[in-house]
Write an enzyme that holds these catalytic residues in place. Structure first.
Site, PDB file in Angstrom:
ATOM      1  N   LYS A  34       0.814  -1.203   0.000  1.00 53.26           N
ATOM      2  CA  LYS A  34       0.000   0.000   0.000  1.00 53.26           C
ATOM      3  C   LYS A  34       0.857   1.267   0.000  1.00 53.26           C
ATOM      4  O   LYS A  34       0.726   2.120  -0.885  1.00 53.26           O
ATOM      5  CB  LYS A  34      -0.877  -0.052   1.250  1.00 53.26           C
ATOM      6  CG  LYS A  34      -1.707   1.143   1.500  1.00 53.26           C
ATOM      7  CD  LYS A  34      -2.352   1.012   2.859  1.00 53.26           C
ATOM      8  CE  LYS A  34      -1.299   1.060   3.954  1.00 53.26           C
ATOM      9  NZ  LYS A  34      -1.875   1.337   5.278  1.00 53.26           N
ATOM     10  N   THR A  35       1.758   1.337   0.978  1.00 51.64           N
ATOM     11  CA  THR A  35       2.573   2.542   1.089  1.00 51.64           C
ATOM     12  C   THR A  35       3.444   2.719  -0.149  1.00 51.64           C
ATOM     13  O   THR A  35       3.583   3.817  -0.686  1.00 51.64           O
ATOM     14  CB  THR A  35       3.459   2.478   2.343  1.00 51.64           C
ATOM     15  OG1 THR A  35       2.630   2.193   3.459  1.00 51.64           O
ATOM     16  CG2 THR A  35       4.169   3.781   2.571  1.00 51.64           C
ATOM     17  N   ASP A 213      -4.425   8.044   3.621  1.00 49.70           N
ATOM     18  CA  ASP A 213      -4.058   6.673   3.984  1.00 49.70           C
ATOM     19  C   ASP A 213      -5.056   6.132   5.018  1.00 49.70           C
ATOM     20  O   ASP A 213      -5.690   6.906   5.729  1.00 49.70           O
ATOM     21  CB  ASP A 213      -2.649   6.706   4.589  1.00 49.70           C
ATOM     22  CG  ASP A 213      -2.033   5.330   4.642  1.00 49.70           C
ATOM     23  OD1 ASP A 213      -2.601   4.401   4.032  1.00 49.70           O
ATOM     24  OD2 ASP A 213      -0.993   5.176   5.304  1.00 49.70           O
ATOM     25  N   GLU A 214      -5.179   4.829   5.124  1.00 44.95           N
ATOM     26  CA  GLU A 214      -6.058   4.202   6.132  1.00 44.95           C
ATOM     27  C   GLU A 214      -7.458   4.801   6.101  1.00 44.95           C
ATOM     28  O   GLU A 214      -8.019   5.147   7.146  1.00 44.95           O
ATOM     29  CB  GLU A 214      -5.465   4.362   7.545  1.00 44.95           C
ATOM     30  CG  GLU A 214      -4.056   3.859   7.709  1.00 44.95           C
ATOM     31  CD  GLU A 214      -3.963   2.357   7.865  1.00 44.95           C
ATOM     32  OE1 GLU A 214      -4.953   1.648   7.561  1.00 44.95           O
ATOM     33  OE2 GLU A 214      -2.895   1.882   8.271  1.00 44.95           O
ATOM     34  N   GLN A 245      -9.958  -4.239   7.364  1.00 43.03           N
ATOM     35  CA  GLN A 245      -9.122  -3.937   8.521  1.00 43.03           C
ATOM     36  C   GLN A 245      -9.664  -2.759   9.319  1.00 43.03           C
ATOM     37  O   GLN A 245      -8.925  -2.106  10.061  1.00 43.03           O
ATOM     38  CB  GLN A 245      -7.689  -3.655   8.078  1.00 43.03           C
ATOM     39  CG  GLN A 245      -7.007  -4.875   7.504  1.00 43.03           C
ATOM     40  CD  GLN A 245      -5.549  -4.603   7.194  1.00 43.03           C
ATOM     41  OE1 GLN A 245      -4.726  -4.486   8.079  1.00 43.03           O
ATOM     42  NE2 GLN A 245      -5.230  -4.491   5.917  1.00 43.03           N
ATOM     43  N   ARG A 600      -0.907 -10.595  10.152  1.00 42.71           N
ATOM     44  CA  ARG A 600       0.389 -10.058  10.588  1.00 42.71           C
ATOM     45  C   ARG A 600       1.503 -11.069  10.360  1.00 42.71           C
ATOM     46  O   ARG A 600       2.680 -10.733  10.343  1.00 42.71           O
ATOM     47  CB  ARG A 600       0.404  -9.722  12.090  1.00 42.71           C
ATOM     48  CG  ARG A 600      -0.540  -8.658  12.588  1.00 42.71           C
ATOM     49  CD  ARG A 600      -0.519  -7.419  11.774  1.00 42.71           C
ATOM     50  NE  ARG A 600      -1.566  -7.455  10.754  1.00 42.71           N
ATOM     51  CZ  ARG A 600      -1.566  -6.689   9.675  1.00 42.71           C
ATOM     52  NH1 ARG A 600      -0.606  -5.828   9.462  1.00 42.71           N
ATOM     53  NH2 ARG A 600      -2.528  -6.772   8.775  1.00 42.71           N
TER      54      ARG A 600
END
Length: 669
Positions: A34-35, A213-214, A245, A600
């Site tokens: 994503k980043t 973001d997010e 998420q 994770r």
DNA sequence: AGGTGAGCATTTTTT
DNA sequence: ATGCTCACCT
């Protein structure tokens, strides 16, 4: 860092990076780069000629903002990278408000209330507003106020309900103190931009391309803010997020922001990132199978080119004590078998209280660990005192800061005087400082008290004058103010042991050093310093050296992190779908939480649940989490602790145990 | 004022 | 079990 190349992106990432104008929704599953994609997109924009100064990237945490800046710096020319704005929502709002808060009736030097300040004020307000026999839970009031603000509800006209009255009074007092809480930073920014088209145009002109973001964690105000700041028609808004998420609904995050993105920003391009670069296929298949059970979601299916891998282990435990021993033992066995650093391991759980048994075992085994989520440095008494002192010097109207320091150290301005002053200030709607220093206040006190007030006010005013000159040595001035007032003597007196005293003085020093460092970095004013501290409270474990060991962390705090070997503990009915979530009807969010935990893990994942657990001091029976049924599949192996314990150790495990023993012997001096 | 004990609730926490 | 708050006492 090697120079970034577009060829390194997969086709979907590339499409996202190349998207040129209009709304863009990137649905980025866990571990899908994503980043990397956002940063690539920024780099594309820059190379297409968008001035870097007009690019805005908004994140939720300072850590994320910092990381984004670093990654941008690795990708575009450093001169240009510096001009790109990467900031949290709250920090951006502070910038907006520091420039024009006077347009909505605040002074531009307003104070920022953290949650502690907020709770304190709410308690005071409750005491004032309610009758003796009425009981209002401050926590409840705080939650309600936050919810109201996040939905842009104004305080209702007075005396409708007790809570309404508390809200109204709270807001009035905040305003009188020229202060804003965290929710106000967003809400007042929205108001400022809504009510003042010229201010809005100014900021819209400032940024041409916006990245968020997010996005699944945004609340209503944050969505409004994005709408107000976005420019271009259609607006150049690129949001990145993963509805699967979304785990902060209880904090006001609106999943509908991402689920109904099209209704907020019509005709967006929608891109799904589903190729995962973090986990093995067994882990991803398990995660996919779980999350499929959620009804309201944008369907995604994570996949990895790494087809093989260890199965996911589900182990049933007799009780929580055994669980902790087992997890620590297993981690040790894997570490020894593959010669891995402790940093590769994490134990993830639903509630902080679950960390205790683990800590005990880790300490006993002398295994280094870091516990994420401890108490903040900023909650230390002396740190609060110093910050309140500085706040008070910057904004004497900040009653909260003033109240904290007015008789600390003892200055002869005691509670009864403060009580009277508080009443008058409430009646006249004036700040405490102004009330105390008004000439007529002397009528309410003794000569001696009046003299004490005069001295204090003089000290504040004198220091303030020096402090507000641009080249002032602020930390020295604050130090002198504290010393002259006898603060350090008072601090020492209140300490039981010499160590504590030393420790607290070190706390003061640390803050003053930070202040000095801040000033030398940029000849900034104190306001900047306070803003940074109130918005950027790095946890102690973050800034201390990182060679920490095994990680103990909650599911919430683990979002965004990854570990080669993960233990997800306490997968029980009532704990992982938390009991409360069932009554509140938020089991889907618990499922997402479980999903976050599973995703994770990079290489191995072990999930444990107990048949019995100590709850509130006494043992209680536990049933496995219903989610465990949902993840059943060919790459999930379920066993009981008893089965594993009865199995003869394999050669590999025996070797590992031996190596473990050797290692322990070697570590002993 | 500051310390002590009973009573009580007890999820998660980016800013 | 534990930690926190509030009331009451030294």
């Amino acid at each position: 860092m090697s120079r970034f190349r577009l060829q390194d992106l997969n086709p979907e990432q590339l499409r996202a990076a190349r998207h040129d104008s209009g709304p863009l929704l990137i649905l980025a599953g866990a571990g899908t780069g994503k980043t990397r994609t956002i940063v690539a997109r920024i780099s594309c924009l820059v190379s297409e000629g968008v001035p870097p100064s007009r690019i805005l990237a908004v994140t939720f945490t300072n850590k994320a903002a910092r990381e984004m800046k670093e990654r941008i710096a690795g990708m575009v020319d450093s001169e240009q990278a510096r001009e790109i704005t990467a900031s949290t929502f709250h920090a951006l709002c502070v910038r907006i408000l520091r420039a024009d808060a006077d347009r909505i009736g605040y002074k531009n030097n307003f104070s920022i209330f953290d949650e502690g300040d907020q709770t304190g004020l709410i308690k005071k307000v409750i005491a004032r507003v309610t009758a003796q026999d009425e009981k209002v839970d401050p926590g409840l009031a705080k939650a309600m106020i936050s919810k109201a603000k996040n939905n842009a509800w104004s305080p209702p006209p007075e005396d409708q309900s007790v809570l309404g009255a508390v809200y109204a009074r709270y807001q009035r007092e905040l305003k009188a103190m020229n202060a804003m809480d965290f929710d106000d930073l967003l809400g007042q920014s929205v108001r400022l931009l809504t009510e003042n088209p010229d201010v809005r145009s100014k900021w819209q002109a400032r940024f041409s391309h916006m990245m968020v973001d997010e996005f699944q964690d945004t609340n209503r105000l944050q969505l409004d803010l994005v709408g107000l700041l976005a420019s271009g028609s259609p607006p150049n808004v690129c949001v990145v997020g993963d509805d699967d998420q979304s785990i902060y609904g209880w904090r006001g995050a609106e999943m509908s922001n991402i689920l109904e993105f099209e209704s907020h920003f019509p005709n967006p391009e929608i891109i799904r990132l589903e190729q995962n670069y973090r986990s093995t296929m067994p882990i991803l298949a398990t995660a996919n199978r779980l999350i499929k059970n959620n009804p309201r979601r944008r369907v995604k299916n994570l996949w990895s080119s790494v087809r093989s891998g260890d199965p996911v282990h589900v182990v049933s435990m007799p009780d929580d004590k055994t669980e902790a021993e087992f997890v620590v033992g297993e981690a040790g066995a894997i570490r020894n078998a593959h010669n891995l650093p402790w940093e590769h391991f994490a134990v993830i759980y639903r509630m902080n209280a679950q960390s205790r048994l683990l800590e005990e075992n880790l300490r006993r085994m002398k295994i280094p660990y870091r516990l994420v989520g401890g108490k903040s440095f900023f909650d230390r008494r002396e740190v609060k005192d110093v910050l309140a002192t500085i706040s008070c010097l910057v904004n004497p109207q900040d009653d909260n800061a003033l109240l904290r320091i007015i008789n600390t150290p003892p200055r002869g301005i005691g509670p009864s005087t403060v009580e009277v002053a508080l009443e008058i200030s409430a009646r006249d709607n004036k700040s405490l400082f102004d009330t105390l220093t008004a000439p007529e206040f002397a009528d309410h006190t003794t000569r001696k008290t009046a003299e004490a007030i005069r001295r204090f006010a003089e000290d504040v005013a004198a220091t303030r004058i020096y402090l507000l000159t641009p080249q002032a040595n602020a930390s020295a001035l604050v130090m002198r103010f504290l010393t002259d007032s006898g603060y350090f003597d008072d601090l020492k007196r209140s300490c039981k042991t010499p160590e504590e005293s030393l420790n607290r003085e070190a706390g003061v020093r640390e803050i003053l050093n930070a202040l000095a460092a801040h000033q030398s970095r940029r000849a900034g004013d104190l306001q900047d310093f306070l803003d940074e501290l109130s918005l950027n409270r790095e946890r102690e474990e973050d800034k201390k050296d990182q060679a920490a060991g095994l990680t103990l962390i909650t599911l919430h705090a683990a979002k965004g992190l990854e570990f080669p070997h993960v233990f997800l503990i306490g997968a029980e009915d009532g704990l992982l779908p938390h009991e409360r979530s069932k009554t509140e009807g938020t089991v889907d969010e618990e499922r997402r939480l479980f999903y976050v935990g599973i995703t994770r893990a990079m290489k191995s994942l072990t999930i444990t649940h107990c048949r019995q657990r100590l709850k509130f001091g006494s043992a209680s029976h536990c049933r496995p989490s219903p989610f465990l049924r949902e993840i059943e599949g060919e790459e999930v192996v379920s066993e009981s602790y008893e089965q594993i314990a009865a199995r003869p150790a394999s050669a590999e495990e025996a070797d590992a145990a031996f190596a473990n023993l050797l290692a322990m012997l070697k570590e002993e001096p």
